[in-house]
Scaffold this motif. Structure first.
Motif, short mmCIF file in Angstrom:
data_model
loop_
_atom_site.label_atom_id
_atom_site.label_comp_id
_atom_site.label_asym_id
_atom_site.label_seq_id
_atom_site.Cartn_x
_atom_site.Cartn_y
_atom_site.Cartn_z
N UNK A 194 0.73 -1.39 -0.08
CA UNK A 194 -0.01 -0.08 0.03
C UNK A 194 0.86 1.34 0.04
N UNK A 195 2.10 0.87 0.21
CA UNK A 195 2.95 2.11 0.37
C UNK A 195 3.02 2.88 1.49
N UNK A 196 2.48 2.07 2.58
CA UNK A 196 2.59 2.54 4.00
C UNK A 196 3.59 1.95 4.86
N UNK A 197 4.24 2.70 5.73
CA UNK A 197 5.27 2.09 6.57
C UNK A 197 4.97 1.25 7.61
N UNK A 198 5.50 0.07 7.84
CA UNK A 198 4.95 -0.70 9.00
C UNK A 198 5.64 -0.01 10.29
N UNK A 199 4.56 -0.28 11.24
CA UNK A 199 5.07 0.31 12.63
C UNK A 199 5.97 -0.18 13.43
#
Length: 348
Positions: free
Chosen positions: A343-348
């Protein structure tokens, strides 16, 4: 290694690609069977392969039809080992019931026998490792109709009394294909007494980051959907057997099975001991480890996924192969981090 060449089939599959990577990481040379040049390029373009930069340690052979007689005769030349991962799989509704025998059961048997027959012609081969499934050792009714009684524990010696001969769904046919292929393997060894040893790896539902999945729409194709479904808000009333294993572990099992110190035999891959997998726990795991993604609505995290309890004894695998299976929590974290990455999100 004097001869460290492994011939691997199914190298672009969920388990197959990771096994290829693990084999290279352990210093083996790999000759991978692929169906086309495009599949070869898919492997070569994967980040882990680029990072390893295997050069001559990774070669390819095109085998367009694994069921064709003699399909692997040339591909196994001069190899020391074979890891056979290729086998027909089914995506719900993709095969018509009248085609189950032709499309699933027949190819599972013929593909396995083709590998064993090819290996028998090649004097250099010392071990053959074949991917089976817990579907081959557990009666099909415990997958769909009944919860196994409290006292029943399945292990590597378990066998169903019979295979399904009618197929109310595609999974019944898949179950029959795995039973038939495992039986064919054992019969081949008993009848032919080959010079090489044969090991069968029997995974439960395999959960973990599939590096070859590069588009978000494909991440729920295959067994990873079992972990992702409740996170994505899907509400199911149909129980799934509580048995899963991390992709990293099942791939490592295939490579460890080549070691002469690991006795040939049948080995189950499954996590979390007798407690097994509770699929609904995925929502708790995500809430604890990815709270921002839940708060931002990326994961509705309100789905339901009931579990049909099943007890598997994997002590033989852990004792002989020398590692403890990663937990369901680690499995979920692996696929969720990949989902966010796509999704183009950073994993926390």
């Amino acid at each position: 290694m004097a001869n460290d060449l492994i011939f691997i089939t199914g190298a672009t599959g969920h388990i197959g690609f990771k096994t290829l990577v693990v084999a290279l990481q352990h210093g083996y040379s790999v000759r991978a069977a692929v169906r086309s040049e495009s599949k070869k390029e898919q492997i070569l373009s994967a980040p882990s392969i680029k990072s390893l930069n295997p050069g001559h340690k990774l070669t390819f052979v095109i085998v367009p039809d694994l069921t064709a007689k003699g399909a692997y005769d040339q591909a196994t030349k001069d190899a020391a080992y074979v890891i056979h991962l290729a086998s027909p799989i089914v995506l719900k509704g993709e095969i018509r019931p009248e085609d189950f025998q032709r499309a699933l059961i027949g190819p599972a048997i013929s593909g396995t026998l083709n590998i064993l027959q090819a290996a028998a012609k090649e004097s250099s081969i010392k071990r053959v490792v074949i991917t089976s499934s817990i579907s081959a050792i557990i009666p099909v009714e415990y997958f769909f109709e009944l919860e196994a009684p409290e006292g029943i524990v399945f292990d590597h010696t378990s066998r169903p009394a019979s295979a399904p001969n009618t197929y109310p769904s595609d999974f019944y046919a898949y179950n029959a294909s795995k039973i038939a292929a495992l039986k064919a393997t054992h019969a081949f060894v008993q009848d032919n007494k080959p010079r090489f040893e044969v090991t069968n790896i029997l995974p439960s539902f395999v959960i973990g980051r599939n590096e070859l999945v590069s588009e978000l729409k494909d991440i729920t194709i295959g067994t990873n959907v079992a972990a992702l479904s409740p996170i994505l808000g899907n509400k199911s009333v149909t129980p799934i057997i509580g048995a899963s294993v991390h992709l990293d572990d099942i791939s490592l099992m295939h490579v460890k099975a080549l070691d002469p110190k690991v006795p040939a035999g049948d080995y189950i891959g499954n996590s979390d001991d007798y407690a097994g997998t509770v699929w609904q726990n995925a929502t708790r795991i995500v809430a604890e480890n990815f709270p921002k993604a839940v708060a931002n609505g990326i994961f509705p995290n309100d789905g339901t996924s009931p579990t049909r309890r099943l007890r598997l004894n994997v002590s033989k695998t852990e004792d002989i192969m020398g590692f403890k299976f990663l937990s369901y929590e680690e499995q979920v974290k692996s696929v969720v981090a990949h989902y966010l990455e796509l999704r183009g999100e950073k994993a926390e």
